[in-house]
Design a protein around this motif. Structure first.
Motif, mmCIF file in Angstrom:
data_model
loop_
_atom_site.group_PDB
_atom_site.id
_atom_site.type_symbol
_atom_site.label_atom_id
_atom_site.label_comp_id
_atom_site.label_asym_id
_atom_site.label_seq_id
_atom_site.Cartn_x
_atom_site.Cartn_y
_atom_site.Cartn_z
ATOM 1 N N UNK A 280 0.821 -1.215 0.000
ATOM 2 C CA UNK A 280 0.000 0.000 0.000
ATOM 3 C C UNK A 280 0.851 1.259 0.000
ATOM 4 N N UNK A 281 1.900 1.253 0.800
ATOM 5 C CA UNK A 281 2.784 2.426 0.854
ATOM 6 C C UNK A 281 3.457 2.684 -0.491
ATOM 7 N N UNK A 282 3.923 1.617 -1.138
ATOM 8 C CA UNK A 282 4.571 1.766 -2.448
ATOM 9 C C UNK A 282 3.565 2.258 -3.477
ATOM 10 N N UNK A 283 2.392 1.690 -3.481
ATOM 11 C CA UNK A 283 1.367 2.145 -4.427
ATOM 12 C C UNK A 283 1.072 3.624 -4.218
ATOM 13 N N UNK B 52 14.538 -0.666 -0.033
ATOM 14 C CA UNK B 52 14.189 -0.680 -1.449
ATOM 15 C C UNK B 52 15.455 -0.777 -2.290
ATOM 16 N N UNK B 53 15.536 -1.828 -3.094
ATOM 17 C CA UNK B 53 16.628 -2.021 -4.044
ATOM 18 C C UNK B 53 16.074 -1.653 -5.419
ATOM 19 N N UNK C 231 15.660 3.388 1.943
ATOM 20 C CA UNK C 231 14.499 2.919 2.706
ATOM 21 C C UNK C 231 13.233 3.466 2.071
ATOM 22 N N UNK C 232 12.152 2.751 2.266
ATOM 23 C CA UNK C 232 10.867 3.233 1.786
ATOM 24 C C UNK C 232 10.496 4.540 2.488
ATOM 25 N N UNK C 233 10.841 4.648 3.750
ATOM 26 C CA UNK C 233 10.563 5.874 4.506
ATOM 27 C C UNK C 233 11.266 7.071 3.866
ATOM 28 N N UNK C 234 12.506 6.890 3.422
ATOM 29 C CA UNK C 234 13.233 7.978 2.751
ATOM 30 C C UNK C 234 12.540 8.373 1.454
#
Length: 171
Positions: free
Chosen positions: A49-52, A143-144, A165-168
Motif C-alpha cells: 500500500x505504501x509503495x502504491x 528498497x533495491x 528505505x521506503x521511509x526515505x
C-alpha cells in the motif's frame, strides 16, 4: 479445506486464469499452474500500500497485484505494477511491455523468485525498471532499485541504481 475446480485446458492463458476463482492468486511457471493464497502478513500488505501510494502520486497508473504476461507462456503476479499508460480495465493480466516498473515485496516464501527468477524474466521481457523490497531486522522496508541495461552481448539485465528505505522515498 476448499476445493478448487479447474477447467480442462491444454494451455494456461490469461483468459483461462480469468475464469478461475478470484479467491486465489495464479501464476503460470513453465506451463504449470501455481495457485497461491494472497499474502496475509500485515508488513507485506502495508508495504504494498505504501509503495502504491508513493508511486501513484505523480499521476502514474499504479495497481497492487497485477498479472504480468511474459514470453514463453509465463504469467506472474507482481506486488505493485506501474503502467506506462492507463491499462485496459477488462483484464487482470497485461503484457510485460505495458509496464514501466514492477515491484516485488519479498516474503519468506518468495526470496528466490523475487531475487533471481522474476528479475531475470522481467528484464528479458524489457520492463524498464524493477524494485525489490526487503524487511531489515528493525522492520524497515529496504528498497533495491534497478534499471534495465543491455550489455555488449545484447542480453537484458538489471543494474542496481540505488538502495534506500521506503521511509526515505516517502519523505
Amino acid at each position: 479445506m476448499r476445493t478448487l475446480e479447474l477447467p480442462d485446458v491444454t494451455e494456461w492463458t490469461p483468459e483461462a486464469l480469468e475464469r478461475l476463482s478470484p479467491e486465489f492468486r495464479y501464476e503460470v511457471r513453465e506451463g504449470n499452474l501455481v495457485v497461491m493464497a494472497a499474502a496475509r502478513r500485515p508488513w507485506h500488505a502495508d508495504v504494498q500500500s505504501r509503495v502504491r501510494n508513493l508511486l501513484v502520486d505523480p499521476g502514474r497508473p499504479t495497481y497492487i497485484e497485477q498479472g504480468v504476461i511474459l514470453p514463453h507462456g509465463e504469467i506472474r503476479t507482481c506486488d505493485v505494477g506501474v503502467f506506462a499508460r492507463p491499462p485496459s480495465g477488462t483484464s487482470a493480466y497485461h503484457p510485460a511491455a505495458d509496464f514501466a516498473l514492477l515491484v516485488e515485496v519479498v516474503s519468506e516464501g518468495s526470496r528466490r523468485e523475487d531475487r533471481e527468477v522474476k528479475p531475470r524474466l522481467y528484464a528479458s521481457a524489457g520492463v524498464p525498471e524493477y524494485w525489490r523490497i526487503e524487511e531489515d531486522v528493525d522492520g524497515e522496508a529496504i528498497v533495491y532499485q534497478y534499471r534495465l541495461a543491455r550489455p555488449a552481448d545484447g542480453s537484458a539485465t538489471y543494474v542496481e541504481t540505488r538502495v534506500t528505505t521506503l521511509t526515505t522515498l516517502e519523505a
